[in-house]
Structures are given as C-alpha cells and as structure tokens.
Design an enzyme around this catalytic site. Structure first.
Site, PDB file in Angstrom:
ATOM      1  N   TYR A 164       0.836  -1.220   0.000  1.00 34.94           N
ATOM      2  CA  TYR A 164       0.000   0.000   0.000  1.00 34.94           C
ATOM      3  C   TYR A 164       0.867   1.263   0.000  1.00 34.94           C
ATOM      4  O   TYR A 164       0.498   2.266  -0.598  1.00 34.94           O
ATOM      5  CB  TYR A 164      -1.006  -0.019   1.167  1.00 34.94           C
ATOM      6  CG  TYR A 164      -2.218  -0.839   0.790  1.00 34.94           C
ATOM      7  CD1 TYR A 164      -3.283  -0.267   0.104  1.00 34.94           C
ATOM      8  CD2 TYR A 164      -2.267  -2.202   1.036  1.00 34.94           C
ATOM      9  CE1 TYR A 164      -4.366  -1.023  -0.317  1.00 34.94           C
ATOM     10  CE2 TYR A 164      -3.349  -2.972   0.629  1.00 34.94           C
ATOM     11  CZ  TYR A 164      -4.397  -2.370  -0.044  1.00 34.94           C
ATOM     12  OH  TYR A 164      -5.455  -3.122  -0.476  1.00 34.94           O
ATOM     13  N   GLN A 185     -14.723   3.829  -7.411  1.00 31.57           N
ATOM     14  CA  GLN A 185     -14.175   2.623  -6.766  1.00 31.57           C
ATOM     15  C   GLN A 185     -12.699   2.858  -6.456  1.00 31.57           C
ATOM     16  O   GLN A 185     -12.047   2.014  -5.868  1.00 31.57           O
ATOM     17  CB  GLN A 185     -14.302   1.418  -7.701  1.00 31.57           C
ATOM     18  CG  GLN A 185     -15.735   1.054  -8.019  1.00 31.57           C
ATOM     19  CD  GLN A 185     -15.822   0.123  -9.226  1.00 31.57           C
ATOM     20  OE1 GLN A 185     -15.602  -1.074  -9.120  1.00 31.57           O
ATOM     21  NE2 GLN A 185     -16.130   0.673 -10.382  1.00 31.57           N
ATOM     22  N   VAL A 237      -9.247   4.329  -4.886  1.00 31.98           N
ATOM     23  CA  VAL A 237      -8.811   4.746  -3.562  1.00 31.98           C
ATOM     24  C   VAL A 237      -7.922   5.995  -3.646  1.00 31.98           C
ATOM     25  O   VAL A 237      -7.499   6.520  -2.630  1.00 31.98           O
ATOM     26  CB  VAL A 237      -8.086   3.590  -2.823  1.00 31.98           C
ATOM     27  CG1 VAL A 237      -9.066   2.460  -2.518  1.00 31.98           C
ATOM     28  CG2 VAL A 237      -6.893   3.068  -3.625  1.00 31.98           C
ATOM     29  N   ASP A 238      -7.647   6.457  -4.877  1.00 31.26           N
ATOM     30  CA  ASP A 238      -6.872   7.699  -5.006  1.00 31.26           C
ATOM     31  C   ASP A 238      -7.798   8.905  -4.850  1.00 31.26           C
ATOM     32  O   ASP A 238      -9.017   8.766  -4.837  1.00 31.26           O
ATOM     33  CB  ASP A 238      -6.121   7.744  -6.357  1.00 31.26           C
ATOM     34  CG  ASP A 238      -7.059   7.831  -7.557  1.00 31.26           C
ATOM     35  OD1 ASP A 238      -7.847   8.794  -7.632  1.00 31.26           O
ATOM     36  OD2 ASP A 238      -7.010   6.937  -8.439  1.00 31.26           O
ATOM     37  N   HIS A 253     -14.680   2.173  -2.127  1.00 31.19           N
ATOM     38  CA  HIS A 253     -13.671   1.221  -1.647  1.00 31.19           C
ATOM     39  C   HIS A 253     -12.633   1.867  -0.723  1.00 31.19           C
ATOM     40  O   HIS A 253     -11.549   1.331  -0.538  1.00 31.19           O
ATOM     41  CB  HIS A 253     -12.982   0.542  -2.842  1.00 31.19           C
ATOM     42  CG  HIS A 253     -13.916  -0.335  -3.631  1.00 31.19           C
ATOM     43  ND1 HIS A 253     -13.651  -0.774  -4.906  1.00 31.19           N
ATOM     44  CD2 HIS A 253     -15.136  -0.858  -3.308  1.00 31.19           C
ATOM     45  CE1 HIS A 253     -14.668  -1.534  -5.333  1.00 31.19           C
ATOM     46  NE2 HIS A 253     -15.580  -1.581  -4.388  1.00 31.19           N
ATOM     47  N   CYS A 298      -1.224   3.428  16.226  1.00 33.93           N
ATOM     48  CA  CYS A 298      -2.100   4.513  16.683  1.00 33.93           C
ATOM     49  C   CYS A 298      -1.641   4.969  18.070  1.00 33.93           C
ATOM     50  O   CYS A 298      -0.946   4.214  18.769  1.00 33.93           O
ATOM     51  CB  CYS A 298      -3.528   3.966  16.750  1.00 33.93           C
ATOM     52  SG  CYS A 298      -4.765   5.150  17.307  1.00 33.93           S
ATOM     53  N   GLY A 330     -14.148   3.712 -17.141  1.00 32.61           N
ATOM     54  CA  GLY A 330     -12.915   3.036 -16.728  1.00 32.61           C
ATOM     55  C   GLY A 330     -13.068   1.973 -15.669  1.00 32.61           C
ATOM     56  O   GLY A 330     -12.194   1.831 -14.823  1.00 32.61           O
ATOM     57  N   ASN A 356     -14.955   3.353 -22.148  1.00 28.97           N
ATOM     58  CA  ASN A 356     -13.953   2.329 -21.848  1.00 28.97           C
ATOM     59  C   ASN A 356     -13.418   1.825 -23.184  1.00 28.97           C
ATOM     60  O   ASN A 356     -14.205   1.517 -24.071  1.00 28.97           O
ATOM     61  CB  ASN A 356     -14.639   1.170 -21.081  1.00 28.97           C
ATOM     62  CG  ASN A 356     -13.643   0.215 -20.442  1.00 28.97           C
ATOM     63  OD1 ASN A 356     -12.644  -0.140 -21.052  1.00 28.97           O
ATOM     64  ND2 ASN A 356     -13.932  -0.200 -19.221  1.00 28.97           N
ATOM     65  N   PRO A 357     -12.102   1.728 -23.353  1.00 33.13           N
ATOM     66  CA  PRO A 357     -11.578   1.238 -24.629  1.00 33.13           C
ATOM     67  C   PRO A 357     -11.979  -0.208 -24.901  1.00 33.13           C
ATOM     68  O   PRO A 357     -11.941  -0.658 -26.039  1.00 33.13           O
ATOM     69  CB  PRO A 357     -10.055   1.362 -24.493  1.00 33.13           C
ATOM     70  CG  PRO A 357      -9.776   1.965 -23.169  1.00 33.13           C
ATOM     71  CD  PRO A 357     -11.049   2.141 -22.411  1.00 33.13           C
TER      72      PRO A 357
HETATM   73  P1  OAD Z   1     -10.140  -2.812 -13.343  1.00 38.99           P
HETATM   74  O1  OAD Z   1      -8.661  -2.823 -13.335  1.00 38.99           O
HETATM   75  O2  OAD Z   1     -10.851  -4.089 -13.073  1.00 38.99           O
HETATM   76  O3  OAD Z   1     -10.663  -2.288 -14.753  1.00 38.99           O
HETATM   77  C1  OAD Z   1     -10.130  -1.150 -15.357  1.00 38.99           C
HETATM   78  C2  OAD Z   1     -10.943  -0.851 -16.587  1.00 38.99           C
HETATM   79  O4  OAD Z   1     -10.476   0.351 -17.121  1.00 38.99           O
HETATM   80  C3  OAD Z   1     -10.829  -1.921 -17.689  1.00 38.99           C
HETATM   81  O5  OAD Z   1     -12.126  -2.256 -18.148  1.00 38.99           O
HETATM   82  C4  OAD Z   1     -10.042  -1.195 -18.794  1.00 38.99           C
HETATM   83  O6  OAD Z   1     -10.458  -1.571 -20.108  1.00 38.99           O
HETATM   84  C5  OAD Z   1     -10.384   0.256 -18.518  1.00 38.99           C
HETATM   85  N1  OAD Z   1      -9.374   1.241 -18.936  1.00 38.99           N
HETATM   86  C6  OAD Z   1      -8.028   1.110 -19.016  1.00 38.99           C
HETATM   87  N2  OAD Z   1      -7.454   2.261 -19.388  1.00 38.99           N
HETATM   88  C7  OAD Z   1      -8.455   3.163 -19.547  1.00 38.99           C
HETATM   89  C8  OAD Z   1      -8.510   4.534 -19.916  1.00 38.99           C
HETATM   90  N3  OAD Z   1      -7.399   5.241 -20.182  1.00 38.99           N
HETATM   91  N4  OAD Z   1      -9.727   5.134 -19.964  1.00 38.99           N
HETATM   92  C9  OAD Z   1     -10.866   4.450 -19.680  1.00 38.99           C
HETATM   93  N5  OAD Z   1     -10.870   3.155 -19.335  1.00 38.99           N
HETATM   94  C10 OAD Z   1      -9.685   2.512 -19.263  1.00 38.99           C
HETATM   95  O7  OAD Z   1     -10.591  -1.647 -12.340  1.00 38.99           O
HETATM   96  P2  OAD Z   1     -11.972  -1.469 -11.548  1.00 38.99           P
HETATM   97  O8  OAD Z   1     -13.125  -1.843 -12.400  1.00 38.99           O
HETATM   98  O9  OAD Z   1     -11.932  -0.121 -10.956  1.00 38.99           O
HETATM   99  O10 OAD Z   1     -11.406  -3.154  -5.489  1.00 38.99           O
HETATM  100  O11 OAD Z   1     -11.796  -2.544 -10.403  1.00 38.99           O
HETATM  101  C11 OAD Z   1     -12.790  -2.663  -9.459  1.00 38.99           C
HETATM  102  C12 OAD Z   1     -12.208  -3.051  -8.144  1.00 38.99           C
HETATM  103  O12 OAD Z   1     -11.417  -4.229  -8.282  1.00 38.99           O
HETATM  104  C13 OAD Z   1     -11.229  -2.047  -7.553  1.00 38.99           C
HETATM  105  O13 OAD Z   1     -11.842  -0.958  -6.934  1.00 38.99           O
HETATM  106  C14 OAD Z   1     -10.499  -2.899  -6.567  1.00 38.99           C
HETATM  107  C15 OAD Z   1     -10.290  -4.149  -7.369  1.00 38.99           C
HETATM  108  O14 OAD Z   1     -10.337  -5.328  -6.665  1.00 38.99           O
HETATM  109  C16 OAD Z   1     -10.967  -3.165  -4.224  1.00 38.99           C
HETATM  110  O15 OAD Z   1      -9.817  -2.925  -3.959  1.00 38.99           O
HETATM  111  C17 OAD Z   1     -12.026  -3.484  -3.231  1.00 38.99           C
END
Ligand code: OAD
Length: 246
Positions: A67, A101, A103-104, A119, A147, A185, A211-212
């Site tokens: 992290y 979703q 965390v940034d 998240h 802490c 994304g 989304n690409p």
């Molecule tokens: P993912 O990494 O699963 O998916 C990222 C998505 O972004 C993919 O569908 C890519 O095609 C798309 N992508 C990549 N580059 C892009 C760009 N420049 N513009 C637009 N889209 C783009 O990420 P999340 O769906 O956010 O959870 O993942 C969901 C959760 O899975 C996260 O929050 C995390 C992880 O486990 C926890 O930590 C609880």
C-alpha cells in the site's frame, strides 16, 4: 453521429443531471496502474496475498509495503483531462456526484466536491483498536504504523470479503436511481459497485460507458465510447464549449 457528440447532447439536455461512476481506468492516464487487463496489478500480485484482512493479520508489514508503494504513486500522480472535465461538469451542475471505486484522491484534486469512495482511500490509515482515521501525506515511516492508543493501523480501504460502508452504498444507489450515469474506466465485474448502473437502467435513466474495451455492462449501455477517458472527455468538453454549454 460521433458518440462523443451524442453524450455531450445528453449531458446538456439531461433532466436531472448525471452521476459519474468511475474505476481504475480513469486514473490510468495519470500513471496509476489498473487492477485487471494489460499491466494490471493483479497480474503481478495475488489479491488473496495482499488485499484481504487475513493477509493483513498474517503479515501486516508486507501488506503495508504494497500500500505504501501504491500510495507513493498516487501522491506523485496528477489529475488528467477526464478528472478535470468531470469536476468542471459538476461546477456547472451537469454532474451531481462522483461515485468512485478508486482509492486515489484525483477526483478531489481535480476539483470534484461530491465524491463517494466506495472502496475507501489509500491516503488514510484506520486504527484496528479505536477506529481513529489518520490522513497520510506520505507513506508511514514505521510499518505497520501504530495509533496513539497502542494498536496497529490498517489502510482505510475495503478488502476482498469485506462489506462496503452501508451508508455509502445506499447513497450511491439513490444517486443512480435519480440520475443518468456515466460509467468510466471500470471492468464492471466487482460487486456490489458493478450493480449500480442497473439501478439507473431500471429507472429508465441513460447509461453511458466510456472504456476502450467492452465489459459485462456494455450490452445494456445506451451509448458506448470506446476510447481512453482523457481523450473522450477532451472531445466532449470541446463540443460542449462550441455549443455554449461550458
Ligand atoms: P479494473 O482494473 O478491473 O478495470 C479497469 C478498466 O479500465 C478496464 O475495463 C479497462 O479496459 C479500462 N481502462 C483502461 N485504461 C483506460 C482509460 N485510459 N480510460 C478508460 N478506461 C480505461 O478496475 P476497476 O473496475 O476499478 O477493489 O476494479 C474494481 C475493483 O477491483 C477495484 O476498486 C479494486 C479491485 O479489486 C478493491 O480494492 C475493493
């Protein structure tokens, strides 16, 4: 008609405005790796080894190292065009909230005000004992951080197998039922976050996907823009400006 123009028109004419539901892809152009797909974080690290409470209990230092490495990248990153245009759309009243979703904090740094972090946040530590939350302006120097009450602190994020904060999810569901939604994304595979656009759809709202790549959500999206978020929002903002809406 190009999809960006259609989306710009929908944004300008939306009755109740949009909410933006964002995932790791929106921060990819800021240099923060996504979880899945090419160069995804989960290809290099096993989630069960790092992003679970069990992993943390068995090796808090290792989990904090991961992290801390990610926090450093987030702190060095800057918001991209997509974060900035969404913040501008919020200022002008076209976007009502951001449900992320991620965390940034790139949405906040771009100027978004109403942001729900489903998240959690990587720049916060939470005490396992008293629950106190501390903001981290840099990775903690001693891992795991302690802490004032003597207990160790964990990253203030949601891990696999952990529930989301109920009030966040309830608020997100209400937002999606009331507003059209821009889904940006996200691979749309991690629940319950992935269920949110279906609430909009059920209520007859518009679902836009940016989304690409295609995702399990794509078949129900009213419009899809198959581009990187930064490029898509640059074009949407240009059209809205040309038409006098921004
Ligand atoms: P993912 O990494 O699963 O998916 C990222 C998505 O972004 C993919 O569908 C890519 O095609 C798309 N992508 C990549 N580059 C892009 C760009 N420049 N513009 C637009 N889209 C783009 O990420 P999340 O769906 O956010 O959870 O993942 C969901 C959760 O899975 C996260 O929050 C995390 C992880 O486990 C926890 O930590 C609880």
């Amino acid at each position: 008609m190009e999809p960006e123009r259609k989306v710009a028109e929908l944004i300008a004419k939306s009755e109740n405005g949009f909410v933006a539901l964002t995932g790791a892809g929106i921060s990819a152009e800021s240099g923060i790796p996504t979880f899945r797909g090419e160069n995804g974080l989960w290809k290099k690290y096993k989630p069960e080894e790092l992003a679970t409470f069990q992993a943390f209990v068995s090796n808090p230092r290792l989990v904090w190292e991961w992290y801390s490495w990610r926090l450093e990248r987030v702190l060095k990153a800057t918001p991209n065009k997509a974060h900035k245009v969404i913040a501008e759309l919020e200022r002008r009243g076209y976007v009502k909230a951001v449900i992320t979703q991620n965390v940034d904090d790139l949405h906040e740094r771009a100027g978004s005000r109403n942001v729900v972090h489903l998240h959690g946040r990587i720049d916060e530590a939470r005490c396992l004992g008293c629950g106190k939350i501390e903001r981290l302006s840099e990775p903690p120097s001693n891992l795991p951080p302690k802490c004032g009450c003597g207990e160790i602190m964990r990253p203030n994020v949601v891990w696999f197998g952990e529930p989301l904060r109920q009030e966040d999810m309830d608020y997100a569901v209400r937002l999606c039922m009331r507003h059209d939604v821009l889904v940006i994304g996200t691979s749309s595979v991690v629940y319950p976050a992935a269920s949110l656009p279906y609430y909009s759809k059920e209520m007859g709202k518009i679902v836009v996907e940016i989304n690409p790549e295609s995702t399990p959500l794509s078949p129900i999206a009213d419009i899809t823009i198959r581009k990187k978020a930064g490029l898509a929002f640059e074009r949407i903002a240009t059209i809205l400006k040309e038409e006098g809406f921004l």
